[in-house]
Design an enzyme around this catalytic site. Sequence first.
Site, mmCIF file in Angstrom:
data_model
loop_
_atom_site.group_PDB
_atom_site.id
_atom_site.type_symbol
_atom_site.label_atom_id
_atom_site.label_comp_id
_atom_site.label_asym_id
_atom_site.label_seq_id
_atom_site.Cartn_x
_atom_site.Cartn_y
_atom_site.Cartn_z
ATOM 1 N N HIS A 290 -25.553 124.494 23.450
ATOM 2 C CA HIS A 290 -25.974 122.856 23.848
ATOM 3 C C HIS A 290 -27.376 122.835 24.320
ATOM 4 O O HIS A 290 -27.977 121.725 24.015
ATOM 5 C CB HIS A 290 -25.035 122.098 24.478
ATOM 6 C CG HIS A 290 -23.710 121.838 23.529
ATOM 7 N ND1 HIS A 290 -22.672 122.572 23.383
ATOM 8 C CD2 HIS A 290 -23.424 120.501 22.998
ATOM 9 C CE1 HIS A 290 -21.812 122.080 22.602
ATOM 10 N NE2 HIS A 290 -22.330 120.869 22.139
ATOM 11 N N GLY A 291 -27.744 123.564 25.133
ATOM 12 C CA GLY A 291 -28.732 123.471 25.783
ATOM 13 C C GLY A 291 -29.300 124.508 26.660
ATOM 14 O O GLY A 291 -28.547 125.230 27.282
#
Length: 480
Positions: free
Chosen positions: A326-327
Amino acid sequence: MLFNSLDFAVFLPLVFLIYWFVFPKNIKQQNVMLLISSYVFYGWWDWRFLSLILFSTILDYMLGKRMGNSQNESDRKWLLATSVVVNLGFLGFFKYYNFFADSFVQVFTFMGQPIHPRALSIVLPVGISFYTFQTLSYSIDVYKRKLEPARDFISFATFVSFFPQLVAGPIERATHLLPQFYKKRKFDYALAADGSKQMLWGFFKKVVIADNCAEYVNIIFQNYENYSASTLALGAVLFAFQIYGDFSGYSDIAIGLSRLFGFDLMKNFAFPYFSRDIAEFWRRWHISLSTWFRDYLYIPLGGSKGGLGIKIRNTFIIFLVSGFWHGANWTFVIWGALNALYFLPLLLAGKNRNNLNQIAEGRLLPSFKEAGQLLITFSLTCLAWVFFRAESVTMAFDYISSMFSISILSKPQVFPIEIIALVGLFIMIEWLGRESDFAIQSLGIKWRRPFRYGVYYGVFMLIYFAGNFSDEIEFIYFQF
């Protein structure tokens, strides 16, 4: 190009008319039209990154053909490894270079050996995490001989860059979507009408729920030190609806949009906030990603068939990798680890597949037990979302610690009654439509046409009057 932009409002009718009225019977021409449209859609953001998606397309197309033609297992493994290394290499460079550089600096500084690696100003290509995983699944399935390699480059290139789901999913499997580019497509009014309803509901989720919640979420999170615990709790709840409305709204628009062109995309959300435990939540949230990790990572690692240590290891791997996907921030890693901790007791007790049916199936209201399970699961999810939304690990822990104080009993200092009312209406409609693919799919289906269309008109008017059009707000998952 954003779905919620004037540019797209011009783009979509133009592509739709050319697709169905200029090339109604020629599959090749329709695919070429979709490919050009997809490149225009993606290049509208930054045309320079078209070279990246084109390179990935050509690479996996050529490697797939060679894998399909080769009988030498060693050669096939090297071809698969090339696809995996190159694709993940691009993803790692654009998404994680500065994250690892900063982490190394912090570690060596802590050890008394400061270093100064070269920082790069790297722009993250929109959708790279999504189309990278999509092409990887193609290469893996061809290697496993679950799928014949694509012989037509145009069809394969359109599969990789198909504009409805290109930048934020669903992450399609080649076994499901690619064959659809080979088949003749005829306009189906019923399919298009159903798709239009799903798009309408997706836009409601995005501009009415997500974008309105976003304004107050930003205010609360950016000034969390100054607010009471009840206000922070409200901020966490509003963010839960912001990210759900934003991301599932995009998926609804993408799936509905695909139906307008005669395509079927996989379901990506199944009313996750009506889950009775975390295992059920993860079967209903971002289904295309969770099943991707299940099939291509969790099961190859042994799944839950090994001993206790294997089960714990694989559970944490799958959630940590999901968080990291996700990041490039430790907040996402902790978010993944927290969800692993939620999930692990269910797995070890053999209760992770207890709730496979829809809550209160065939009934209007849940039982007291189901309502309690729903409330506990939603509360745990909101707690984890704080890490997802926070800008740093320190901020997340400060936010949560401030949320557990006596001021939780006070009235929130920020209390947007109109937004809370809209969220309440949203929950009610989602609840009534929870046994369908999307909330308004079957709502009023047995009513007379004027009343049924009155529902759709009412949703449209809510979008027009209550939607947040102050700016063309990007979808949250564009950054992933």
